[in-house]
Design a protein around this motif. Structure first.
Motif, short mmCIF file in Angstrom:
data_model
loop_
_atom_site.label_atom_id
_atom_site.label_comp_id
_atom_site.label_asym_id
_atom_site.label_seq_id
_atom_site.Cartn_x
_atom_site.Cartn_y
_atom_site.Cartn_z
N ALA A 1 -29.81 34.83 9.76
CA ALA A 1 -31.02 35.10 8.98
C ALA A 1 -32.26 34.57 9.69
N VAL A 2 -33.30 35.39 9.69
CA VAL A 2 -34.58 35.00 10.26
C VAL A 2 -35.66 35.30 9.22
N ARG A 3 -36.58 34.38 9.06
CA ARG A 3 -37.68 34.56 8.11
C ARG A 3 -38.36 35.91 8.40
N GLY B 1 -38.54 38.48 16.98
CA GLY B 1 -39.06 37.56 17.98
C GLY B 1 -37.96 36.94 18.83
N GLY B 2 -36.73 37.41 18.69
CA GLY B 2 -35.62 36.90 19.49
C GLY B 2 -34.94 35.68 18.89
N HIS B 3 -35.33 35.27 17.70
CA HIS B 3 -34.76 34.06 17.10
C HIS B 3 -33.30 34.27 16.68
N GLY B 4 -32.98 35.43 16.13
CA GLY B 4 -31.60 35.72 15.76
C GLY B 4 -30.70 35.76 16.99
N ARG B 5 -31.21 36.36 18.04
CA ARG B 5 -30.43 36.43 19.29
C ARG B 5 -30.21 35.03 19.85
N LEU C 1 -34.60 30.44 2.67
CA LEU C 1 -34.68 31.37 3.80
C LEU C 1 -33.75 32.56 3.58
N LEU C 2 -32.53 32.30 3.14
CA LEU C 2 -31.58 33.39 2.89
C LEU C 2 -32.08 34.33 1.81
N ALA D 1 -29.71 26.01 13.07
CA ALA D 1 -31.01 26.35 12.50
C ALA D 1 -32.02 26.50 13.62
N ALA D 2 -32.94 27.44 13.45
CA ALA D 2 -34.09 27.56 14.33
C ALA D 2 -35.29 26.98 13.58
N VAL D 3 -35.94 26.00 14.19
CA VAL D 3 -37.06 25.31 13.56
C VAL D 3 -38.26 25.38 14.50
N GLU D 4 -39.41 25.77 13.93
CA GLU D 4 -40.64 25.83 14.71
C GLU D 4 -41.70 25.01 14.00
#
Length: 167
Positions: A83-85, A91-95, A18-19, A48-51
């Motif tokens: 870091a966000v893909r 999409g607000g994931h980093g926030r 991802l990085l 981690a953000a996981v979807e």
């Protein structure tokens, strides 16, 4: 639905992939990497953000220190990378990752926070400023106005001259 999990629950190679996707494989030469070289991320502040079982974002925090000229070392937690893909950025994931980390930092951080980042964004949404960092130095190139810090969990910030580096 996106879940925010401890980063320690994620396979390390998935984080590295991802990085690489977010920052490029040449990221290791950046100043931020020099500061935290040889350190392990702070588990209580790294998420981690996981979807749908897929890693889409991470935030890592690192135990570093402000080393004053008189030899005094003041602990500081370095925030980042966030870091966000690339295909799901904006999409607000980093926030969401920053908010989760700051919530944890209010009870878990052993020192104030610092980062290298966009002052308008991180100041407006998360309270980071360059007010205390004017006399700080980093072991590599950086833009002074992007060296940001924030007091947290009752821990103040050093304001005297010093170098940021490993604890």
């Amino acid at each position: 639905m996106v879940e925010l999990l401890p980063l320690s629950d994620i396979e390390p190679q998935a984080v590295e992939d991802l990085l690489d996707a977010a920052f490029g494989s040449d990221r290791f030469g950046r100043t931020a990497y020099r500061i935290r070289q040889g350190m392990d991320a702070v588990p209580a502040l790294s998420f981690a953000a996981v979807e749908d079982g897929v890693l889409i974002g991470t935030i890592q925090c690192w135990p570093v220190a402000h080393h004053a000229a008189d030899g005094t070392a003041t602990p500081v937690v370095m925030v980042g990378p966030v870091a966000v893909r690339p295909d799901v950025q904006r999409g607000g994931h980093g926030r969401a990752l920053m908010v989760r980390m700051l919530e944890a930092a209010e009870t878990e951080a052993d020192s104030a926070l610092m980062m290298i980042g966009d002052p308008e964004y991180y100041g407006r949404f998360f309270g980071f400023t360059a007010d205390a960092t004017g006399k700080w130095n980093l072991p590599g190139p950086y833009e002074k106005h992007r060296l940001l810090a924030r007091a947290v969990n009752g821990h103040g910030l050093p304001t005297d001259a010093g170098m940021i580096g490993p604890r």
